[in-house]
Design an enzyme around this catalytic site. Sequence first.
Site, PDB file in Angstrom:
ATOM      1  N   GLY A   8       0.759  -1.237   0.000  1.00  0.00           N
ATOM      2  CA  GLY A   8       0.000   0.000   0.000  1.00  0.00           C
ATOM      3  C   GLY A   8       0.788   1.284   0.000  1.00  0.00           C
ATOM      4  O   GLY A   8       0.239   2.325   0.364  1.00  0.00           O
TER       5      GLY A   8
ATOM      6  N   GLU B 193       3.475  -6.892   0.867  1.00  0.00           N
ATOM      7  CA  GLU B 193       2.609  -7.184  -0.290  1.00  0.00           C
ATOM      8  C   GLU B 193       2.461  -5.937  -1.159  1.00  0.00           C
ATOM      9  O   GLU B 193       1.344  -5.480  -1.431  1.00  0.00           O
ATOM     10  CB  GLU B 193       1.227  -7.654   0.194  1.00  0.00           C
TER      11      GLU B 193
ATOM     12  N   GLY C  66       2.338  -3.665  -4.507  1.00  0.00           N
ATOM     13  CA  GLY C  66       1.902  -3.870  -5.884  1.00  0.00           C
ATOM     14  C   GLY C  66       2.107  -2.635  -6.723  1.00  0.00           C
ATOM     15  O   GLY C  66       3.080  -2.508  -7.460  1.00  0.00           O
ATOM     16  N   ARG C  67       1.191  -1.672  -6.575  1.00  0.00           N
ATOM     17  CA  ARG C  67       1.204  -0.458  -7.389  1.00  0.00           C
ATOM     18  C   ARG C  67       2.560   0.252  -7.353  1.00  0.00           C
ATOM     19  O   ARG C  67       3.071   0.700  -8.363  1.00  0.00           O
ATOM     20  CB  ARG C  67       0.096   0.484  -6.921  1.00  0.00           C
TER      21      ARG C  67
ATOM     22  N   CYS D  41     -18.526   4.971 -25.304  1.00  0.00           N
ATOM     23  CA  CYS D  41     -19.718   5.710 -25.676  1.00  0.00           C
ATOM     24  C   CYS D  41     -20.484   6.186 -24.438  1.00  0.00           C
ATOM     25  O   CYS D  41     -21.615   5.777 -24.177  1.00  0.00           O
ATOM     26  CB  CYS D  41     -20.607   4.842 -26.566  1.00  0.00           C
TER      27      CYS D  41
ATOM     28  N   TYR E  90      -2.340  -1.907 -12.714  1.00  0.00           N
ATOM     29  CA  TYR E  90      -3.802  -1.918 -12.855  1.00  0.00           C
ATOM     30  C   TYR E  90      -4.303  -1.452 -14.218  1.00  0.00           C
ATOM     31  O   TYR E  90      -5.297  -1.977 -14.715  1.00  0.00           O
ATOM     32  CB  TYR E  90      -4.480  -1.080 -11.755  1.00  0.00           C
TER      33      TYR E  90
END
Length: 448
Positions: A247, A285, A287-288, A360, A389
């Site tokens: 995080g 953990e 990620g980003r 659209c 992501y």
Amino acid sequence: MTSGSTGRQRGDRRTAALARAVEDGLLGPHSPVVGLLDVDGVLAAVDALNEAFEGPAPVLHTFAAKACGLVPVLRLLADAGMGCEVASPGELEQALAAGFAYDRLVFDSPAKTVEELEFALAHGIAINLDNFQEMARVDRLLAGREAAGPIGLRVNPQVGAGAIGAMSTATATSKFGVALRDPGAVDAVIEAFERRPWLNRLHAHVGSQGCPLPLIAEGIRAAYELAERINTRLGHARITGLDIGGGLPVNFTDEDDRPTYADYVAELREAAPGLFDGRYTLVTEFGRSLLAKSGTIGTVVEYTKSAGGRQIAVTHAGAQVATRTVFMPDSWPLRVGVFDAAGRPKPGPSQVVDIAGPCCFAGDLTATGVELPVIEPGDVVALHDTGAYYFSTHFSYNSLPRPAVYGYRTDADGRVRFALVREAQSVRELVEESGLAQADNLVALLTA
């Protein structure tokens, strides 16, 4: 190397890769959107993570597969020494296909099935249990035998939300873990560890984007203090590991990496000094923060127009690849670059423009009211910091096909080499995926 110089070098590599992608036809009229991932940028982030945690405490750094479940990317991270955190059977199979060993995996999910738990228990995959009912399920599955791998309990320290509620997992009513501030919860957790010799970890995760470091550290400190209390109560080190989640927020406003992993560790050391003394195995953990700033989405500008005095550039990258940005633009703004039809950075006077996608609906905008050089049809728009992501988590609105993704390295002489990560989805494949083989089945019901 400073964060600023790292960012500038990463930006130079990105510029070279975009130009080469246009030159090689990876991005152009016949492939109007592509994802690009800077391999050296990813590996530099892994190195920075390892360096920040150097010390007596053993650490397993796992990559949160949800941030980019592309097997070649996972293979790269496995080769770099990472483990992998998975939260679904699909992510588990992706991680195994990428070559992660069972003992390098952590299985998190608030909705694990019996079958999933049985598989993890049989193969020694670390598990973080979410609630007391799941704990009772594992009691039945183990039936008195020892577990083959570590098993932890996720707790919610209920320290509050960051700036993005949906990314905050330690609120009073979060769906994750055992809420520690609820009446009787701490006593119930202590009793659970007293009764179960196989329970040997605690897991806490406050959230990700929008969560400041002091808030994250407060949540981890609560888990650490609970572990100390449980071990003291039992008279021995029952809890041997602390999964402190990931995080780390990502800076989406410029090239710099901030906060850094070193900043994160410094905050934790101040909040819970004993966390790093070697008594606990630590699991992370992230990620980003490992991938975001190494990724770019390049897209061709199809049309330009104006409405109400606002210039609009219509591109092929919208909600299908930038879902969070389109639906929550204030929380997930992206930096935008403009390049000419040859992939060269575009100079010149600026204008205020909206960058629109192909979906659209009126809100399909990846940037609103930004000042950019004058954009023309055929130019290339780059959406920066999209390595996590974005191009790996496709939204199938309007049945837009998934774009190709390439990894790249840039040599000292500026030469760019590409490696295919995922092929572009063809329209035919998209149609087949939407039930082509069953096309007549509903009509057949009318005559059966």
